[in-house]
Design a protein around this motif. Structure first.
Motif, mmCIF file in Angstrom:
data_model
loop_
_atom_site.group_PDB
_atom_site.id
_atom_site.type_symbol
_atom_site.label_atom_id
_atom_site.label_comp_id
_atom_site.label_asym_id
_atom_site.label_seq_id
_atom_site.Cartn_x
_atom_site.Cartn_y
_atom_site.Cartn_z
ATOM 1 N N ILE A 127 0.847 -1.208 0.000
ATOM 2 C CA ILE A 127 0.000 0.000 0.000
ATOM 3 C C ILE A 127 0.871 1.241 0.000
ATOM 4 O O ILE A 127 0.590 2.211 -0.730
ATOM 5 C CB ILE A 127 -0.956 -0.021 1.217
ATOM 6 N N ALA A 128 1.932 1.236 0.811
ATOM 7 C CA ALA A 128 2.826 2.394 0.861
ATOM 8 C C ALA A 128 3.462 2.612 -0.509
ATOM 9 O O ALA A 128 3.585 3.761 -0.979
ATOM 10 C CB ALA A 128 3.890 2.198 1.934
ATOM 11 N N LYS A 129 3.878 1.542 -1.193
ATOM 12 C CA LYS A 129 4.491 1.654 -2.517
ATOM 13 C C LYS A 129 3.479 2.197 -3.523
ATOM 14 O O LYS A 129 3.783 3.092 -4.313
ATOM 15 C CB LYS A 129 5.010 0.284 -2.973
ATOM 16 N N ARG A 130 2.267 1.676 -3.492
ATOM 17 C CA ARG A 130 1.238 2.151 -4.410
ATOM 18 C C ARG A 130 0.884 3.601 -4.107
ATOM 19 O O ARG A 130 0.645 4.390 -5.020
ATOM 20 C CB ARG A 130 -0.008 1.271 -4.336
ATOM 21 N N LEU A 137 2.528 9.778 -9.748
ATOM 22 C CA LEU A 137 1.638 9.952 -10.899
ATOM 23 C C LEU A 137 0.852 11.258 -10.794
ATOM 24 O O LEU A 137 0.668 11.975 -11.793
ATOM 25 C CB LEU A 137 0.686 8.768 -11.051
ATOM 26 N N GLU A 138 0.405 11.590 -9.589
ATOM 27 C CA GLU A 138 -0.296 12.862 -9.398
ATOM 28 C C GLU A 138 0.632 14.028 -9.715
ATOM 29 O O GLU A 138 0.222 15.017 -10.345
ATOM 30 C CB GLU A 138 -0.826 12.985 -7.962
ATOM 31 N N ALA A 139 1.864 13.914 -9.280
ATOM 32 C CA ALA A 139 2.822 14.994 -9.559
ATOM 33 C C ALA A 139 3.055 15.110 -11.049
ATOM 34 O O ALA A 139 3.128 16.221 -11.599
ATOM 35 C CB ALA A 139 4.134 14.722 -8.819
ATOM 36 N N ILE A 140 3.155 13.969 -11.718
ATOM 37 C CA ILE A 140 3.355 13.993 -13.174
ATOM 38 C C ILE A 140 2.129 14.612 -13.836
ATOM 39 O O ILE A 140 2.253 15.442 -14.745
ATOM 40 C CB ILE A 140 3.623 12.581 -13.713
ATOM 41 N N ILE A 141 0.963 14.206 -13.364
ATOM 42 C CA ILE A 141 -0.264 14.739 -13.946
ATOM 43 C C ILE A 141 -0.343 16.241 -13.725
ATOM 44 O O ILE A 141 -0.699 16.998 -14.630
ATOM 45 C CB ILE A 141 -1.507 14.019 -13.359
ATOM 46 N N GLN A 142 0.007 16.675 -12.531
ATOM 47 C CA GLN A 142 -0.026 18.115 -12.264
ATOM 48 C C GLN A 142 1.000 18.837 -13.124
ATOM 49 O O GLN A 142 0.733 19.912 -13.647
ATOM 50 C CB GLN A 142 0.245 18.394 -10.776
#
Length: 156
Positions: A127-130, A137-142
């Protein structure tokens, strides 16, 4: 005068009693003389010794009987104590077996708990890895979303 009469009646009754006692003693003496056996001192001493020994034997027999009863009671008490000891040993053995069984159950439960803990740790790591991947991914999306919004905006 009346007192003198009563006193003399008492004396006559007492004298009558004494004469009756005298005749009784004479009868007893005659009876003893007819039935009595005279022995020499040695025979009398032996008879006395035999009589004393008989009394001693009687006392010792009574003591033996008392000791036999005490011995029987002690034997019964010892048998009861042995029986109680066997029962206590059986109860102790049963308790030890139950204790061993409970210990095995606890050990098995501990092993299962350890396996579950390892599985939980592995899932927490996953869970921590995901979660970390989601943040990346959120940072990339932002980042990508921020470039797109600045290029899609008209320049002034």
């Amino acid at each position: 005068m009346e007192e003198k009469g009563k006193g003399s009646e008492r004396w006559s009754a007492a004298i009558g009693n004494l004469s009756e006692m005298t005749s009784n003693l004479e009868s007893l003496q005659k009876l003893l003389l007819k039935k009595a056996v005279f022995v020499d001192e040695e025979t009398f001493a032996k008879a006395s010794l035999s009589s004393e020994q008989a009394r001693t034997i009687k006392v010792l027999e009574q003591r033996v009987e008392t000791l036999e009863r005490e011995l029987d009671a002690a034997i019964t008490a010892a048998a009861r104590a042995r029986s109680e000891k066997r029962q206590a040993e059986a109860a102790q053995k049963a308790a030890e077996l139950r204790s061993q069984e409970i210990t095995r159950e606890l050990e098995n439960t501990t092993k299962v708990f350890e396996l579950h803990m390892e599985e939980l740790r592995a899932k927490q790591q996953e869970i921590a890895k995901r979660d970390s991947d989601i943040k990346v991914l959120e940072a990339i999306i932002q980042t990508l979303g921020g470039k797109e919004s600045s290029s899609s905006r008209p320049s002034l």
